[in-house]
Design a protein around this motif. Structure first.
Motif, PDB file in Angstrom:
ATOM      1  N   SER A   1       0.827  -1.206   0.000  1.00  0.00           N
ATOM      2  CA  SER A   1       0.000   0.000   0.000  1.00  0.00           C
ATOM      3  C   SER A   1       0.861   1.256   0.000  1.00  0.00           C
ATOM      4  CB  SER A   1      -0.927  -0.016   1.224  1.00  0.00           C
ATOM      5  OG  SER A   1      -1.771  -1.138   1.203  1.00  0.00           O
ATOM      6  N   ASN A   2       1.892   1.269   0.819  1.00  0.00           N
ATOM      7  CA  ASN A   2       2.782   2.440   0.854  1.00  0.00           C
ATOM      8  C   ASN A   2       3.496   2.638  -0.485  1.00  0.00           C
ATOM      9  OD1 ASN A   2       2.102   2.905   3.514  1.00  0.00           O
ATOM     10  ND2 ASN A   2       3.779   1.666   4.310  1.00  0.00           N
TER      11      ASN A   2
ATOM     12  N   LEU B   1       1.027   4.084  -2.965  1.00  0.00           N
ATOM     13  CA  LEU B   1       0.805   5.501  -2.678  1.00  0.00           C
ATOM     14  C   LEU B   1       1.973   6.364  -3.159  1.00  0.00           C
ATOM     15  CD1 LEU B   1      -0.809   5.398   0.894  1.00  0.00           C
ATOM     16  CD2 LEU B   1      -1.923   5.975  -1.266  1.00  0.00           C
ATOM     17  N   LYS B   2       3.199   5.831  -3.044  1.00  0.00           N
ATOM     18  CA  LYS B   2       4.367   6.620  -3.460  1.00  0.00           C
ATOM     19  C   LYS B   2       4.410   6.802  -4.973  1.00  0.00           C
ATOM     20  CE  LYS B   2       7.420   5.525   0.433  1.00  0.00           C
ATOM     21  NZ  LYS B   2       8.678   4.866   0.851  1.00  0.00           N
TER      22      LYS B   2
ATOM     23  N   THR C   1       1.842   6.662  -7.018  1.00  0.00           N
ATOM     24  CA  THR C   1       0.614   7.252  -7.564  1.00  0.00           C
ATOM     25  C   THR C   1       0.796   8.754  -7.705  1.00  0.00           C
ATOM     26  OG1 THR C   1      -0.707   5.540  -6.489  1.00  0.00           O
ATOM     27  CG2 THR C   1      -1.864   7.505  -7.244  1.00  0.00           C
TER      28      THR C   1
ATOM     29  N   PRO D   1       0.111  12.736  -7.643  1.00  0.00           N
ATOM     30  CA  PRO D   1      -0.690  13.508  -6.670  1.00  0.00           C
ATOM     31  C   PRO D   1      -2.095  13.817  -7.175  1.00  0.00           C
ATOM     32  CG  PRO D   1       1.524  14.398  -6.857  1.00  0.00           C
ATOM     33  CD  PRO D   1       1.391  13.381  -7.940  1.00  0.00           C
TER      34      PRO D   1
ATOM     35  N   ARG E   1      -4.296  10.807  -6.584  1.00  0.00           N
ATOM     36  CA  ARG E   1      -4.613  10.679  -5.159  1.00  0.00           C
ATOM     37  C   ARG E   1      -5.640  11.710  -4.729  1.00  0.00           C
ATOM     38  NH1 ARG E   1       1.075  10.512  -2.149  1.00  0.00           N
ATOM     39  NH2 ARG E   1       1.680  11.793  -3.919  1.00  0.00           N
ATOM     40  N   MET E   2      -5.516  12.926  -5.248  1.00  0.00           N
ATOM     41  CA  MET E   2      -6.499  13.963  -4.925  1.00  0.00           C
ATOM     42  C   MET E   2      -7.876  13.600  -5.486  1.00  0.00           C
ATOM     43  SD  MET E   2      -6.207  18.047  -5.702  1.00  0.00           S
ATOM     44  CE  MET E   2      -4.607  18.046  -4.867  1.00  0.00           C
TER      45      MET E   2
ATOM     46  N   ILE F   1      -9.018  10.557  -6.017  1.00  0.00           N
ATOM     47  CA  ILE F   1      -9.578   9.475  -5.178  1.00  0.00           C
ATOM     48  C   ILE F   1     -10.108  10.040  -3.863  1.00  0.00           C
ATOM     49  CG2 ILE F   1      -8.989   7.373  -3.922  1.00  0.00           C
ATOM     50  CD1 ILE F   1      -7.002   6.727  -6.151  1.00  0.00           C
ATOM     51  N   SER F   2      -9.384  11.000  -3.288  1.00  0.00           N
ATOM     52  CA  SER F   2      -9.852  11.627  -2.044  1.00  0.00           C
ATOM     53  C   SER F   2     -11.174  12.352  -2.274  1.00  0.00           C
ATOM     54  CB  SER F   2      -8.795  12.603  -1.520  1.00  0.00           C
ATOM     55  OG  SER F   2      -7.575  11.946  -1.261  1.00  0.00           O
TER      56      SER F   2
END
Length: 287
Positions: free
Chosen positions: A23-24, A27-28, A30, A32, A35-36, A38-39
């Protein structure tokens, strides 16, 4: 804790650690922006869920205001006059088209709805007419559904029969009796019973193996730690019996009940929480 349980826990920890590392890493790598995005999706889902849960309360609060507004608009709008004028125009056009100077009352009553509808749809294409009729019917059905739902909510509120929408029902679940039963077993081997014999050639000793099923795993662990004290307790509290008696079916059943009773007494005297659910005699050896 048995060896298999230790291995299982170790494998679970390895899998959790491996999943966390993956997972980490994801995330690294992916970007930004993703990720934004998905958030934003997760926040949108939470807002949508909150909105759905609060919808009944909003309907309950806004429905009286909506009904009052519609009633006021209906009183200000001269529906009867507009329908009468549209009907008159439609009838005049029908007379002109059919070449009739007069229409009977029955025919006028039957044709009026269709003539009014045709007058409203005058100048529209077929696709536009179908779309308009579909939206009109959907709006009418939706309004009826909203009014009926609001009416049911108000009635249930007065009757006090409806639970809050945010309350989630809890489904009770009872574990079966055999759930991890093997982890609650206590096995005692080579226990020599106190016996007596009358003749020289009779059986002089009886050794048994038995397994007791306890109500929880903690009591099993404590009894395992006190196995020597438990053996002494049985030797001191079991009455001597005929050496051949435990070899018979009746003797085995009486001995099983006696072992169950004495084991419960031992656990109570040592303040061990739990009880013995069952005792099974596995092996009996007479010499």
């Amino acid at each position: 804790m048995g060896l298999l349980e230790k291995i299982e826990n170790f494998i679970n920890r390895i899998l959790l650690l491996f999943g966390e590392k993956i997972s980490n890493f994801i995330l690294k790598i992916t970007p930004p922006k993703i990720r934004m995005f998905i958030s934003h999706l997760i926040a949108l889902k939470l807002r949508f869920t909150t909105f759905i849960k609060s919808t009944p309360q909003l309907i309950k609060e806004k429905l009286p205001l909506l009904l009052a507004y519609l009633k006021k608009r209906a009183s200000d709008f001269d529906i009867k006059g507009k329908i009468s004028r549209t009907q008159q125009i439609a009838l005049e056009r029908y007379k002109t088209t059919q070449g009739q100077s007069k229409i009977s009352s029955m025919k006028k009553l039957f044709l009026s709805p269709f003539l009014i509808l045709g007058e409203w749809l005058n100048g529209l294409t077929t696709a536009q007419s179908i779309l308009l009729l579909s939206l009109t019917v959907s709006s009418i059905l939706g309004a009826i559904n909203i009014i009926s739902s609001g009416h049911r909510l108000l009635e249930s509120q007065h009757q006090g029969s409806r639970a809050p929408a945010s309350v989630e029902l809890e489904v009770s679940y009872d574990r079966p009796n055999y759930y991890k039963k093997e982890t609650r077993h206590v096995t005692i081997t080579n226990l020599r019973l106190p016996v007596y014999y009358a003749n020289i050639n009779e059986i002089k000793s009886v050794d048994i193996d038995f397994t007791a099923t306890l109500s929880n795993r903690m009591s099993r662990i404590q009894v395992d730690k006190l196995e020597l004290q438990f053996r002494d307790h049985l030797v001191l509290n079991l009455e001597p019996m005929m050496a051949s008696f435990p070899l018979e079916e009746e003797g085995k059943e009486i001995l099983r009940q006696k072992l169950l009773s004495e084991m419960n007494d031992f656990m109570e005297s040592r303040e061990i929480e739990g009880k013995v659910l069952d005792v099974k005699i596995v092996y009996v050896l007479g010499n």
